[in-house]
Scaffold this active site. Structure first.
Site, PDB file in Angstrom:
ATOM      1  N   ASP A   1       9.528   2.273  -0.484  1.00 40.16           N
ATOM      2  CA  ASP A   1       8.548   2.887  -0.263  1.00 40.16           C
ATOM      3  C   ASP A   1       9.146   2.885   1.250  1.00 40.16           C
ATOM      4  O   ASP A   1       8.544   1.911   1.841  1.00 40.16           O
ATOM      5  CB  ASP A   1       7.269   2.678  -0.876  1.00 40.16           C
TER       6      ASP A   1
ATOM      7  N   LYS B   1       5.786   8.650   8.900  1.00 34.34           N
ATOM      8  CA  LYS B   1       5.463   7.862  10.061  1.00 34.34           C
ATOM      9  C   LYS B   1       6.706   8.949  11.195  1.00 34.34           C
ATOM     10  O   LYS B   1       6.218   9.378  12.453  1.00 34.34           O
ATOM     11  CB  LYS B   1       6.053   6.329  10.397  1.00 34.34           C
TER      12      LYS B   1
ATOM     13  N   TYR C   1       1.000  -1.065   0.039  1.00 33.35           N
ATOM     14  CA  TYR C   1       0.157  -0.354   0.032  1.00 33.35           C
ATOM     15  C   TYR C   1       0.799   1.485   0.033  1.00 33.35           C
ATOM     16  O   TYR C   1       1.846   0.952   0.894  1.00 33.35           O
ATOM     17  CB  TYR C   1      -1.121   0.302   1.221  1.00 33.35           C
TER      18      TYR C   1
END
Length: 435
Positions: A242, A270, A144
């Site tokens: 990613d 994050k 994702y």
């Protein structure tokens, strides 16, 4: 366990917020029950509106490597807030944070700060397409990368076909440029490259989570990443790692500590925001210099490099760099937790696969090792839902989907891990007894 406030809050939220939540997984749709409405967090623990207490293995889906309300991070954010919430102008702190990221992550020579992982991956792909001069991209089933149109694509009838939109509202004219390969399967990637070349478009970039965290925790093998690097070189495609989830989480160098492959570009999020909205994308000078205002590839954001988020993230990275033994500590806790879960499941003859990378961990209720999304889908999601509900009742807050990753924070210790393993053993006993 009383849930009166959470039940009432959820019903009220559904009257004014779509589905009662502002991100779909929070609705507990795949595990059942009522989502807990959280009042506060402290260290390793969450407190809901009914004053129930939970050991938190979600940690805001990864950013809180130091747990909730870390005093140093909190102090830095509050100090920044006193000087102004947002300027829409450059600050010295942005440059300092950029230097911190570049000093750690190999092959990233310049970066651009943005507000979310979705924005980072979307912008990185646009830039990679501009650099390569080719329109097609390859992503992997089960990975994702945010909810931009080009990435909300699932596999077609075969992994050598162009993908299909996985959400209404995504035009087929966009999804036709996205090919979907099988994770840890280099033959499927080569087939995508060859299909794209045959159709005359050509693959401009490949984007991958080198430590996939969105089909459960599924790391890419070293051999697979090496072969992927060679294919990108062969077909002149930009390789994007990613690391929105794994960057500064799995290790100080993210996935780079677990492989000997360097990407052309990388995305972060994050941990670099320490719980505040912040992300980044970066890469080699020759690629990044195509970005406006130096080059012609446009990207902008009013709140990009927001001083509050940058202050929090800079504090987190500084603490991590000052004490790299933190990662050894967290990895040891993750090892103990996953070993304890698997041994407890085995005791009750419940098939379970576990894995961890640094402070990230995952588990599946299935017989065989999970190497890709096809394997992950064979896991017993009904059993996961039952286990999740029972663990919540015992005060353990796990990711509310079989296809998500768990996180350890520095506020946790042997006590929290032992308590969690003990709770899991009780759950397995109840499940085998049909309770």
């Amino acid at each position: 366990m009383e849930l009166i406030h959470s039940i009432n809050d959820f019903n009220e939220a559904k009257q004014v917020i779509v589905g009662g939540v502002n991100s779909p997984v929070r609705a507990f749709g795949s595990v059942g029950g009522t989502p807990r409405f959280i009042k506060k967090g402290a260290g390793a623990y969450l407190y809901d509106e009914d004053d129930n207490v939970y050991i938190d293995f979600v940690q805001s889906w990864g950013p809180l490597i130091f747990g909730h309300c870390d005093k140093d991070i909190e102090s830095n954010v509050l100090h920044a807030a006193k000087n102004g919430l947002s300027f829409g102008a450059p600050t010295e702190l942005e440059t300092t944070l950029a230097k911190e990221i570049i000093s750690v992550y190999d092959n990233v020579e310049k970066i651009r700060l943005v507000n979310s992982g979705t924005e980072a991956t979307m912008s990185a792909i646009r830039l990679a397409r501009a650099y390569s001069g080719k329109d097609d991209i390859i992503k992997f089933e089960g990975c994702y990368h945010g909810h931009s149109d080009s990435l909300l694509v699932s596999a077609g009838s075969g992994c050598a076909t162009f993908g299909n939109p996985s959400s209404p509202g995504v035009p087929k004219d966009l999804s036709k440029h996205t090919l979907v390969a099988r994770y840890n399967d280099i033959d499927s990637v080569r087939a995508c490259f060859e299909t794209s070349a045959k159709n005359g478009s050509g693959v401009g970039c490949v984007i991958i989570e080198p430590i996939a965290g969105n089909m459960g925790l599924v790391p890419a093998s070293k051999e697979f990443l090496r072969a992927l690097r060679k294919l990108c070189n062969e077909f002149s495609a930009v390789l994007i790692f990613d690391e929105v989830m794994s960057g500064f989480r799995a290790s100080l160098k993210g996935a780079l500590s677990f492989c000997d492959v360097l990407p052309d570009m990388a995305t972060f999020g994050k941990v670099i925001g320490a719980g505040m909205p912040l992300a980044a994308f970066g890469g080699k000078d020759e690629i990044m210099n195509l970005l406006s205002p130096v080059g012609g590839v446009y990207q902008a954001g009013t709140l990009s490099g927001n001083p509050l988020a940058v202050s929090g993230g800079l504090c987190a990275l500084s603490k991590l760099k000052a004490n790299p033994k933190i990662y050894t500590y967290l990895e040891n806790l993750a090892r103990k937790l996953t070993t304890g879960l698997k041994e407890s499941a085995n005791e009750y003859k419940i098939p379970m696969q576990t894995t961890f990378r640094g402070s990230m961990f995952g588990f599946f209720f299935c017989e065989n090792e999970v190497k890709n999304f096809d394997d992950a889908k064979k896991a017993d999601t009904a059993l996961f839902a039952k286990f999740h509900q029972k663990m919540l009742e015992k005060g353990v807050y796990l990711a509310c989907s079989q296809f998500e990753t768990g996180f350890i924070c520095t506020s946790m210790g042997e006590k929290e891990i032992d308590t969690t393993i003990c709770a899991a053993k009780e759950c397995f006993a109840e499940i085998t007894q049909g309770l």
